[in-house]
Design a protein around this motif. Structure first.
Motif, PDB file in Angstrom:
ATOM      1  N   THR A   1       0.821  -1.203   0.000  1.00 41.89           N
ATOM      2  CA  THR A   1       0.000   0.000   0.000  1.00 41.89           C
ATOM      3  C   THR A   1       0.859   1.257   0.000  1.00 41.89           C
TER       4      THR A   1
ATOM      5  N   ASN B   1      -0.666   3.923   1.057  1.00 41.15           N
ATOM      6  CA  ASN B   1      -1.483   4.662   2.015  1.00 41.15           C
ATOM      7  C   ASN B   1      -1.604   3.824   3.290  1.00 41.15           C
TER       8      ASN B   1
ATOM      9  N   PHE C   1      -5.118   3.114   4.827  1.00 38.11           N
ATOM     10  CA  PHE C   1      -6.061   2.735   3.766  1.00 38.11           C
ATOM     11  C   PHE C   1      -7.446   2.368   4.296  1.00 38.11           C
TER      12      PHE C   1
ATOM     13  N   GLU D   1      -5.100  -5.056   3.015  1.00 36.00           N
ATOM     14  CA  GLU D   1      -4.200  -4.495   2.010  1.00 36.00           C
ATOM     15  C   GLU D   1      -4.309  -5.308   0.717  1.00 36.00           C
ATOM     16  N   GLY D   2      -4.818  -4.664  -0.345  1.00 35.95           N
ATOM     17  CA  GLY D   2      -4.954  -5.319  -1.639  1.00 35.95           C
ATOM     18  C   GLY D   2      -6.121  -6.287  -1.744  1.00 35.95           C
TER      19      GLY D   2
ATOM     20  N   THR E   1      -7.207   0.301  -1.752  1.00 35.60           N
ATOM     21  CA  THR E   1      -6.407   0.069  -0.536  1.00 35.60           C
ATOM     22  C   THR E   1      -4.917   0.284  -0.775  1.00 35.60           C
ATOM     23  N   LEU E   2      -4.497   0.331  -2.035  1.00 35.68           N
ATOM     24  CA  LEU E   2      -3.072   0.420  -2.355  1.00 35.68           C
ATOM     25  C   LEU E   2      -2.611   1.787  -2.834  1.00 35.68           C
TER      26      LEU E   2
ATOM     27  N   GLN F   1       0.023  -4.857  -8.947  1.00 38.81           N
ATOM     28  CA  GLN F   1      -0.060  -3.419  -8.689  1.00 38.81           C
ATOM     29  C   GLN F   1       0.903  -2.697  -9.621  1.00 38.81           C
TER      30      GLN F   1
END
Length: 151
Positions: A4, A6, A9, A35-36, A74-75, A109
């Motif tokens: 991420t 962030n 997130f 996350e992700g 979320t990333l 990503q």
């Protein structure tokens, strides 16, 4: 490797969920934010069904789009946005049951594009959830300054 940009997130997702009018209109509820990865569920009502009583394909595609897109959110950096560039849904079984479960995750990503997948399941009674759709999606990351709004 998925990472991420962030660290906060979960808060960002919660803020974006408040603005998701169509998701709320459908009755979709997010149950897991990682996350992700993102998951949620929808209790099937008559308004979600097509003429033969199955979950409508448009509802299924919408759930796949939501969980894939929010898994990408979320990333990305805090004030960035995610929009769908491409969505492909394969319908594997009819959605006959009481509830839809949707799971989305980021497969790869990128700095501008996120390649995501989603699965949608239906539950009926105490039976194991049945996979009814599999989706692949490309989600673009949009910087705040790239958004032009017409007044």
């Amino acid at each position: 490797m998925i990472k991420t940009l962030n660290p906060d997130f979960k808060t960002s997702i919660q803020e974006k969920l408040k603005q998701q009018e169509f998701m709320r209109y459908l009755g979709f509820e997010v149950t897991t934010i990682e996350e992700g990865r993102l998951e949620g569920e929808l209790v099937l009502g008559q308004e979600h069904r097509q003429h033969m009583g199955f979950a409508h394909g448009g509802v299924i595609a919408t759930l796949a789009d939501i969980v894939a897109g929010l898994s990408a959110v979320t990333l990305v950096p805090k004030n960035h946005h995610v929009v769908t560039v491409e969505l492909k849904v394969s319908y594997l079984n009819p959605g006959v049951g009481e509830k839809l479960l949707a799971k989305g995750w980021v497969l790869k990503q990128g700095s501008r594009l996120n390649f995501c997948e989603a699965e949608v399941y239906v539950t009926k009674g105490t039976n194991e959830p049945l996979l009814i759709a599999k989706a692949s999606a490309t989600m673009a990351t949009i910087a705040p300054e790239a958004i032009r709004r017409e007044d």
